[in-house]
Design a protein around this motif. Structure first.
Motif, PDB file in Angstrom:
ATOM      1  N   VAL A 219      28.392  -5.372  21.438  1.00  0.00           N
ATOM      2  CA  VAL A 219      29.914  -5.406  21.789  1.00  0.00           C
ATOM      3  C   VAL A 219      30.144  -4.050  22.594  1.00  0.00           C
ATOM      4  CG1 VAL A 219      32.093  -5.446  21.000  1.00  0.00           C
ATOM      5  CG2 VAL A 219      30.554  -7.171  20.189  1.00  0.00           C
ATOM      6  N   ARG A 220      29.813  -2.976  21.962  1.00  0.00           N
ATOM      7  CA  ARG A 220      29.796  -1.586  22.478  1.00  0.00           C
ATOM      8  C   ARG A 220      29.118  -1.611  23.795  1.00  0.00           C
ATOM      9  NH1 ARG A 220      28.659   2.577  18.094  1.00  0.00           N
ATOM     10  NH2 ARG A 220      27.306   0.799  17.645  1.00  0.00           N
ATOM     11  N   ILE A 221      28.191  -2.046  24.004  1.00  0.00           N
ATOM     12  CA  ILE A 221      27.492  -1.909  25.324  1.00  0.00           C
ATOM     13  C   ILE A 221      28.210  -2.840  26.181  1.00  0.00           C
ATOM     14  CG2 ILE A 221      25.332  -2.674  26.446  1.00  0.00           C
ATOM     15  CD1 ILE A 221      23.964  -1.913  24.095  1.00  0.00           C
ATOM     16  N   ALA A 222      28.455  -4.015  26.036  1.00  0.00           N
ATOM     17  CA  ALA A 222      29.323  -4.850  26.924  1.00  0.00           C
ATOM     18  C   ALA A 222      30.679  -4.341  27.195  1.00  0.00           C
ATOM     19  CB  ALA A 222      29.550  -6.158  26.346  1.00  0.00           C
ATOM     20  N   SER A 223      31.390  -3.583  26.442  1.00  0.00           N
ATOM     21  CA  SER A 223      32.557  -3.023  26.505  1.00  0.00           C
ATOM     22  C   SER A 223      32.430  -1.620  27.608  1.00  0.00           C
ATOM     23  CB  SER A 223      33.218  -2.470  25.246  1.00  0.00           C
ATOM     24  OG  SER A 223      33.388  -3.477  24.637  1.00  0.00           O
ATOM     25  N   GLY A 224      31.210  -1.203  27.284  1.00  0.00           N
ATOM     26  CA  GLY A 224      30.980   0.242  28.192  1.00  0.00           C
ATOM     27  C   GLY A 224      30.688  -0.294  29.715  1.00  0.00           C
ATOM     28  N   LEU A 225      29.969  -1.454  29.796  1.00  0.00           N
ATOM     29  CA  LEU A 225      29.794  -1.892  31.326  1.00  0.00           C
ATOM     30  C   LEU A 225      30.876  -2.499  31.649  1.00  0.00           C
ATOM     31  CD1 LEU A 225      26.266  -3.998  30.307  1.00  0.00           C
ATOM     32  CD2 LEU A 225      26.598  -1.806  31.743  1.00  0.00           C
ATOM     33  N   VAL A 226      31.846  -3.141  30.999  1.00  0.00           N
ATOM     34  CA  VAL A 226      33.073  -3.665  31.500  1.00  0.00           C
ATOM     35  C   VAL A 226      34.105  -2.364  32.004  1.00  0.00           C
ATOM     36  CG1 VAL A 226      35.137  -4.857  31.417  1.00  0.00           C
ATOM     37  CG2 VAL A 226      33.044  -5.982  30.634  1.00  0.00           C
ATOM     38  N   ALA A 227      34.030  -1.298  31.112  1.00  0.00           N
ATOM     39  CA  ALA A 227      34.900  -0.061  31.652  1.00  0.00           C
ATOM     40  C   ALA A 227      34.321   0.661  32.714  1.00  0.00           C
ATOM     41  CB  ALA A 227      34.971   0.598  30.369  1.00  0.00           C
ATOM     42  N   SER A 228      32.864   0.596  32.639  1.00  0.00           N
ATOM     43  CA  SER A 228      32.351   1.440  33.868  1.00  0.00           C
ATOM     44  C   SER A 228      32.554   0.734  35.346  1.00  0.00           C
ATOM     45  CB  SER A 228      30.868   1.221  33.649  1.00  0.00           C
ATOM     46  OG  SER A 228      30.512   2.242  32.323  1.00  0.00           O
ATOM     47  N   ALA A 229      32.514  -0.798  35.271  1.00  0.00           N
ATOM     48  CA  ALA A 229      32.828  -1.602  36.434  1.00  0.00           C
ATOM     49  C   ALA A 229      34.324  -1.421  36.858  1.00  0.00           C
ATOM     50  CB  ALA A 229      32.468  -2.722  36.056  1.00  0.00           C
TER      51      ALA A 229
ATOM     52  N   ALA B 262      38.244   0.943  40.658  1.00  0.00           N
ATOM     53  CA  ALA B 262      39.458   1.967  40.749  1.00  0.00           C
ATOM     54  C   ALA B 262      39.126   3.218  41.509  1.00  0.00           C
ATOM     55  CB  ALA B 262      39.914   2.209  39.349  1.00  0.00           C
ATOM     56  N   LEU B 263      37.870   3.699  41.283  1.00  0.00           N
ATOM     57  CA  LEU B 263      37.623   5.134  41.968  1.00  0.00           C
ATOM     58  C   LEU B 263      37.428   4.587  43.491  1.00  0.00           C
ATOM     59  CD1 LEU B 263      36.699   8.026  42.155  1.00  0.00           C
ATOM     60  CD2 LEU B 263      34.527   7.194  41.556  1.00  0.00           C
ATOM     61  N   PHE B 264      36.817   3.420  43.951  1.00  0.00           N
ATOM     62  CA  PHE B 264      36.764   3.078  45.002  1.00  0.00           C
ATOM     63  C   PHE B 264      37.968   2.981  45.830  1.00  0.00           C
ATOM     64  CE2 PHE B 264      36.197  -0.492  48.009  1.00  0.00           C
ATOM     65  CZ  PHE B 264      35.256   0.130  49.190  1.00  0.00           C
ATOM     66  N   MET B 265      38.863   2.199  45.259  1.00  0.00           N
ATOM     67  CA  MET B 265      40.228   1.856  45.935  1.00  0.00           C
ATOM     68  C   MET B 265      40.889   3.236  46.023  1.00  0.00           C
ATOM     69  SD  MET B 265      40.088  -0.997  46.852  1.00  0.00           S
ATOM     70  CE  MET B 265      41.768  -1.047  47.506  1.00  0.00           C
ATOM     71  N   THR B 266      40.745   4.165  45.173  1.00  0.00           N
ATOM     72  CA  THR B 266      41.595   5.282  45.251  1.00  0.00           C
ATOM     73  C   THR B 266      40.898   6.377  46.487  1.00  0.00           C
ATOM     74  OG1 THR B 266      41.914   5.612  42.881  1.00  0.00           O
ATOM     75  CG2 THR B 266      42.116   7.626  44.048  1.00  0.00           C
ATOM     76  N   VAL B 267      39.715   6.161  46.626  1.00  0.00           N
ATOM     77  CA  VAL B 267      38.925   6.897  47.620  1.00  0.00           C
ATOM     78  C   VAL B 267      39.605   6.354  48.947  1.00  0.00           C
ATOM     79  CG1 VAL B 267      37.024   7.574  48.747  1.00  0.00           C
ATOM     80  CG2 VAL B 267      37.132   8.101  46.375  1.00  0.00           C
ATOM     81  N   LYS B 268      39.457   4.953  49.157  1.00  0.00           N
ATOM     82  CA  LYS B 268      39.906   4.248  50.523  1.00  0.00           C
ATOM     83  C   LYS B 268      41.254   4.444  50.722  1.00  0.00           C
ATOM     84  CE  LYS B 268      39.480  -0.309  52.355  1.00  0.00           C
ATOM     85  NZ  LYS B 268      39.064  -1.764  52.221  1.00  0.00           N
ATOM     86  N   ILE B 269      42.105   4.473  49.778  1.00  0.00           N
ATOM     87  CA  ILE B 269      43.553   4.972  50.075  1.00  0.00           C
ATOM     88  C   ILE B 269      43.737   6.202  50.441  1.00  0.00           C
ATOM     89  CG2 ILE B 269      45.921   5.183  48.838  1.00  0.00           C
ATOM     90  CD1 ILE B 269      45.144   2.399  47.448  1.00  0.00           C
ATOM     91  N   ALA B 270      42.973   7.223  49.708  1.00  0.00           N
ATOM     92  CA  ALA B 270      43.178   8.558  50.086  1.00  0.00           C
ATOM     93  C   ALA B 270      42.538   8.889  51.615  1.00  0.00           C
ATOM     94  CB  ALA B 270      42.617   9.340  49.008  1.00  0.00           C
ATOM     95  N   ARG B 271      41.739   8.029  51.848  1.00  0.00           N
ATOM     96  CA  ARG B 271      41.049   8.237  53.221  1.00  0.00           C
ATOM     97  C   ARG B 271      41.977   7.678  54.365  1.00  0.00           C
ATOM     98  NH1 ARG B 271      35.472   6.561  53.801  1.00  0.00           N
ATOM     99  NH2 ARG B 271      35.748   7.377  56.112  1.00  0.00           N
ATOM    100  N   GLN B 272      43.012   6.533  53.990  1.00  0.00           N
ATOM    101  CA  GLN B 272      43.535   6.086  54.704  1.00  0.00           C
ATOM    102  C   GLN B 272      42.659   4.966  55.456  1.00  0.00           C
ATOM    103  OE1 GLN B 272      46.413   8.260  57.114  1.00  0.00           O
ATOM    104  NE2 GLN B 272      47.665   8.624  55.419  1.00  0.00           N
ATOM    105  N   ASP B 273      41.835   4.443  55.059  1.00  0.00           N
ATOM    106  CA  ASP B 273      40.597   3.718  55.408  1.00  0.00           C
ATOM    107  C   ASP B 273      41.037   2.045  55.434  1.00  0.00           C
ATOM    108  OD1 ASP B 273      38.326   3.078  56.867  1.00  0.00           O
ATOM    109  OD2 ASP B 273      36.979   3.060  55.012  1.00  0.00           O
ATOM    110  N   TYR B 274      42.157   1.794  55.743  1.00  0.00           N
ATOM    111  CA  TYR B 274      42.724   0.380  55.744  1.00  0.00           C
ATOM    112  C   TYR B 274      43.538   0.141  56.988  1.00  0.00           C
ATOM    113  CZ  TYR B 274      46.647   3.021  53.979  1.00  0.00           C
ATOM    114  OH  TYR B 274      47.791   3.845  53.801  1.00  0.00           O
TER     115      TYR B 274
END
Length: 134
Positions: A5-15, A20-32
Motif C-alpha cells: 500500500v505504501r509503495i502504491a501510494s508513493g507511485l501515485v503521489a510521484s505520478a 503537476a510539475l510538468f503543467m507548472t513549467v508549461k504555464i510558466a514558459r507560456q508554452d500553450y
C-alpha cells in the motif's frame, strides 16, 4: 500488505507530482496557444508573442482545408503589411506560412460549428479598429 500500500501510494503521489510539475513549467514558459483580441490588435502565440496591429491587416478570408474528402474551416487567412511582419518574432509555423503564401493563419478556437462566429468576431474587430477586410 502495508508495504505494498505504501509503495502504491508513493507511485501515485510521484505520478501526480510529476504531472503537476510538468503543467507548472508549461504555464510558466507560456508554452500553450493563446489568442488575445484587443483594440490595439491581436496576439496569437502560434504566430508571435507580439501584438499584430489591426491597421496592418489588409485582407481577411477563410482558409478551408480538406480532411478525408470533407471541407473543414480551421483558420482565418490574414494578409498583413510587410512592416508588421518585420516587427514580429515569428514562430516556426508562422515562418513557414510566410514563406509559402505570405499570409498569417489564425487557427480557429473551439469547435468547428463555432467557426462562423469566430470569423465574424475577427472581422468586426478588424473593421472597428482600422484594419481592412474583404
Amino acid at each position: 500488505m502495508d508495504d505494498l500500500v505504501r509503495i502504491a501510494s508513493g507511485l501515485v503521489a510521484s505520478a501526480l507530482g510529476a504531472a503537476a510539475l510538468f503543467m507548472t513549467v508549461k504555464i510558466a514558459r507560456q508554452d500553450y496557444r493563446a489568442l488575445t483580441l484587443s483594440p490595439e490588435g491581436f496576439r496569437d502565440t502560434n504566430i508571435a508573442r507580439e501584438v499584430v496591429p489591426w491597421s496592418a491587416v489588409t485582407s481577411m478570408s477563410v482558409a478551408p482545408t480538406y480532411f478525408r474528402g470533407r471541407q473543414q474551416f480551421l483558420a482565418i487567412d490574414l494578409k498583413v503589411k510587410d512592416s508588421a511582419w518585420s516587427a514580429l518574432t515569428l514562430t516556426r509555423s508562422a515562418k513557414i506560412n510566410k514563406r509559402h503564401g505570405g499570409n498569417m493563419w489564425v487557427s480557429r478556437v473551439g469547435k468547428e460549428r463555432d467557426f462562423n462566429a469566430f470569423f465574424a468576431m475577427m472581422r468586426a474587430y478588424t473593421k472597428a479598429h482600422g484594419g481592412t477586410v474583404d
